[in-house]
Scaffold this active site. Structure first.
Site: not given
Ligand code: PSU
Ligand code: MN
Length: 313
Positions: A32, A94, A114, A167
């Protein structure tokens, strides 16, 4: 940013190296670009992207970094294109699945997340995709409904994503519940516990454990053979020697969550904001951990891609 790739009927430009590898059934791994443009600062982002590509080649797989350049989705970038991306950073939008059509229509530059990277990988026939961490259900997601489109993409696109888990800026138990609802196969690599990116512990057990690249390849093969249509998440724990102190990271995360709330940072700005602030608060150690785990994922992903290519011969 021009390219030597030719744009096929799908409107996606595939680099000659990637096209040749796909045509001969060789090992190809997608990468990515949000991690490059929004996840790491220059020049570490460029160094890391180049090292990741080198690790893949050394292990017999062709890397295919994906991004949208001047409105054209590209699969496989030249070193000049990779550099352009790394230097431009946040000037690249983004781009998750919902943003793709707009970035293409406006001739813009997009760093794929992703979800968008999986979409393009599947479109050109790349079965495996390596990254650092995926998005998930955000903390308080049950109220905000901030749930990354990475999770729904995994539910409907048959690509295998290799990551170091998610995370703990996210709600890990709810992320795993959501993946179950979406029908995503979640496997942890050489462990029974779902890893939490910076550390190998999350307190959450995985439904499936895999211990070798060959075992992963067999699962991918079965998924494809049955036309399940859904994706697979292979969670690889960060190597022990690079694991950051869980406590230091957790306290940085708590501080950062509070800051994000105070400054009313919401939506797709949250993840880059959290990554950047946690990096500053941990004195850069979170960035070093991030780089180490991405490289480790690249190694594991390349081996899985080679094993899958062998299985298909
Ligand atoms: N987690 C990381 N690094 C990243 C991302 C997530 O540790 O760079 C990026 C990935 O591109 C992922 C995206 O797909 O953030 C998820 O964003 P959101 O939470 O807005 O869905
Ligand atoms: Mn979101």
């Amino acid at each position: 940013m021009s390219s030597s790739s030719s744009t096929g009927p799908t409107g996606v430009a595939v680099s000659p190296e990637v096209a040749a590898a796909l045509a001969r059934g060789g090992a190809v791994v997608a990468l990515e670009s949000t991690i490059i443009c929004h996840g790491m600062p220059y020049p570490k982002n460029l160094q890391t992207a180049m090292e990741v590509e080198a690790i893949m080649r050394e292990n017999g797989a062709v890397p295919a970094t994906i991004a949208i350049l001047d409105g054209v989705p590209h699969v496989g970038l030249s070193s000049e294109q990779l550099k352009g991306l790394a230097v431009s950073g946040r000037q690249f939008q983004k781009t998750a699945r919902r943003d793709i059509a707009h970035v293409v229509a406006s001739g813009g530059n997009g760093a794929t997340t992703v979800s968008a990277t999986m979409f393009f990988a599947y479109k050109v026939g790349i079965p495996i995709f390596v990254t650092g961490g995926i998005g998930g259900v955000h903390r308080s997601g049950e109220q905000t409904m901030d749930i990354s489109s990475d999770l729904t993409e995994l539910g409907k696109t048959p690509v295998t994503v290799i990551s170091a888990g998610v995370k703990s800026i996210l709600d890990i138990p709810r992320t795993l519940e959501y993946l179950e609802t979406q029908g995503v196969t979640v496997a942890a690599y050489k462990t029974n516990e779902f890893p939490a990116f910076f550390t190998d512990v999350s307190g959450c057990k995985v439904p499936c454990r895999v211990d070798s690249p060959e075992e992963c390849a067999k699962i991918i093969y079965a998924n494809n053979n049955l036309n399940l249509g859904s994706g697979i998440l292979i969670a690889v724990p960060i190597p022990k020697e690079h694991a950051a102190s869980g406590n230091a990271i957790e306290s940085a995360i708590q501080k950062t969550l509070k800051e994000a709330e105070d400054r009313n940072i919401i939506g797709n700005a949250i993840t880059p904001f959290m990554l950047d602030r946690v990096k500053v608060l941990t004195g850069g150690s979170s960035l070093e951990a991030n780089i180490a785990l991405v490289k480790n994922n690249a190694l594991v992903g390349a081996k899985i891609a080679v094993a899958l290519s062998d299985l298909r011969q």
